[in-house]
Design a protein around this motif. Structure first.
Motif, short mmCIF file in Angstrom:
data_model
loop_
_atom_site.label_atom_id
_atom_site.label_comp_id
_atom_site.label_asym_id
_atom_site.label_seq_id
_atom_site.Cartn_x
_atom_site.Cartn_y
_atom_site.Cartn_z
N LEU A 28 80.45 -0.53 49.89
CA LEU A 28 80.06 -1.97 49.91
C LEU A 28 81.45 -2.64 49.39
CD1 LEU A 28 76.30 -1.65 48.36
CD2 LEU A 28 77.40 -2.10 50.71
N GLU A 29 82.35 -2.08 48.62
CA GLU A 29 83.74 -2.42 48.21
C GLU A 29 83.53 -3.61 47.23
OE1 GLU A 29 85.76 -3.47 51.87
OE2 GLU A 29 86.55 -1.45 52.00
N PRO A 30 82.67 -3.27 46.21
CA PRO A 30 82.54 -4.37 45.14
C PRO A 30 83.60 -4.55 44.50
CG PRO A 30 81.33 -2.28 44.44
CD PRO A 30 81.90 -2.20 46.04
N ALA A 31 83.73 -5.82 43.95
CA ALA A 31 84.97 -6.11 43.20
C ALA A 31 84.72 -5.76 41.96
CB ALA A 31 85.07 -7.82 43.28
N ILE A 32 83.23 -5.91 41.28
CA ILE A 32 82.86 -5.64 39.65
C ILE A 32 81.52 -4.91 39.86
CG2 ILE A 32 82.34 -6.45 37.51
CD1 ILE A 32 83.55 -9.20 38.73
N GLU A 74 89.14 2.31 44.06
CA GLU A 74 90.38 1.86 43.38
C GLU A 74 90.40 0.19 42.87
OE1 GLU A 74 95.19 1.79 44.25
OE2 GLU A 74 93.73 2.72 45.81
N ASN A 75 89.84 -0.57 43.58
CA ASN A 75 89.89 -2.04 43.40
C ASN A 75 88.66 -2.58 42.86
OD1 ASN A 75 92.47 -2.44 44.55
ND2 ASN A 75 91.40 -2.14 46.64
N CYS A 76 87.85 -1.82 42.17
CA CYS A 76 86.57 -2.22 41.49
C CYS A 76 86.92 -2.09 40.24
CB CYS A 76 85.39 -1.17 42.05
SG CYS A 76 83.81 -1.48 41.34
N LYS A 77 86.50 -3.34 39.37
CA LYS A 77 86.47 -3.38 38.04
C LYS A 77 85.12 -2.80 37.57
CE LYS A 77 89.72 -6.95 37.44
NZ LYS A 77 90.85 -6.11 36.83
N VAL A 78 85.15 -1.78 36.82
CA VAL A 78 83.74 -1.33 36.16
C VAL A 78 83.75 -1.91 34.57
CG1 VAL A 78 82.41 0.59 35.33
CG2 VAL A 78 83.90 0.94 37.34
N VAL A 79 82.70 -2.33 34.30
CA VAL A 79 82.48 -3.21 33.06
C VAL A 79 81.24 -3.01 32.53
CG1 VAL A 79 83.85 -5.52 33.57
CG2 VAL A 79 81.29 -5.37 34.01
N ALA A 80 81.18 -2.56 31.13
CA ALA A 80 79.93 -2.06 30.44
C ALA A 80 78.98 -3.29 29.62
CB ALA A 80 80.33 -1.36 29.26
#
Length: 224
Positions: free
Chosen positions: A79-83, A104-110
């Motif tokens: 799905l190539e999510p940005a976040i 690689e280009n996906c930001k993971v936020v908590a």
């Protein structure tokens, strides 16, 4: 980021969601798709929204054992999510594995403390101290786990930004001045959140349920 506003597009009908997104896409920076949307429309729905040309934020709030969360992250690579969001309360190992499994280009936020919780509601879950205290603790843990940033309310974003200068901060529960808060307890205006260090402003009902969504999106953009 030219426009930090991500529209929370949690509508039950895919055609209605696409129509709304198409209508306001010139005045938002991306689209947030949460559990309601993902459970209703799955991968197909995400692809349909992605075809409109805006970055997609998958707000799935993953929270399980590390291996399961890593597997879920791998399952959404296509799905190539940005976040993508995970729950900070899942612990360091879970967050580390989530980040390792992300694209690689996906930001993971908590996610730290939901904006629907105030101090009293948080205390009833067994967490001592204030919501602010808990956000700061979980922000430290997320940074130590190698995540890109956190989700917190506008009440905490300035303190977290001062502490984690290179962090990526997602702020939901935003309401333009004078608008109803609904089930959100800890809210600020989009302008205040941006000034205090927010990287992404998640805005849903003030646009999606406005009498004129385009005018509402344009008005919010004009305040930033």
């Amino acid at each position: 980021m030219a426009n930090p506003v991500y529209l929370a597009l949690d509508l039950p009908q895919l055609d209605a969601a696409k129509t709304l997104c198409q209508k306001v896409k010139g005045h938002i920076g991306g689209v947030k798709l949460g559990l309601e949307f993902f459970c209703a429309h799955g991968h197909h729905g995400v692809h349909e929204i992605a075809h409109l040309g805006l970055p997609v934020f998958l707000d799935l709030k993953l929270h399980d054992i590390p291996n399961t969360v890593a597997g879920a992250m791998q399952a959404i690579h296509v799905l190539e999510p940005a976040i993508v969001t995970v729950h900070a309360s899942g612990g360091r190992a879970m967050m580390e594995d989530a980040k390792a499994a992300a694209g690689e280009n996906c930001k993971v936020v908590a996610v730290t403390v939901l904006t629907s919780l105030d101090d009293a509601a948080l205390g009833r879950t067994g967490v001592s101290g204030t919501a602010h205290d808990q956000v700061m603790r979980l922000a430290d843990l997320a940074e130590a786990s190698g995540l890109d940033g956190i989700v917190c309310s506008g009440h905490e974003v300035k303190a977290v930004h001062d502490q984690w200068r290179k962090g990526f901060f997602v702020v939901p529960g935003l309401r333009p001045g004078g608008r109803a808060t609904g089930d959100q307890k800890r809210v600020v205006t989009p302008r205040q959140a941006r000034d205090d260090g927010a990287s992404v402003l998640v805005i849903g009902r003030p646009i999606s349920r406005a009498e004129d969504p385009l005018a509402a999106a344009r008005e919010i953009e004009g305040t930033l």
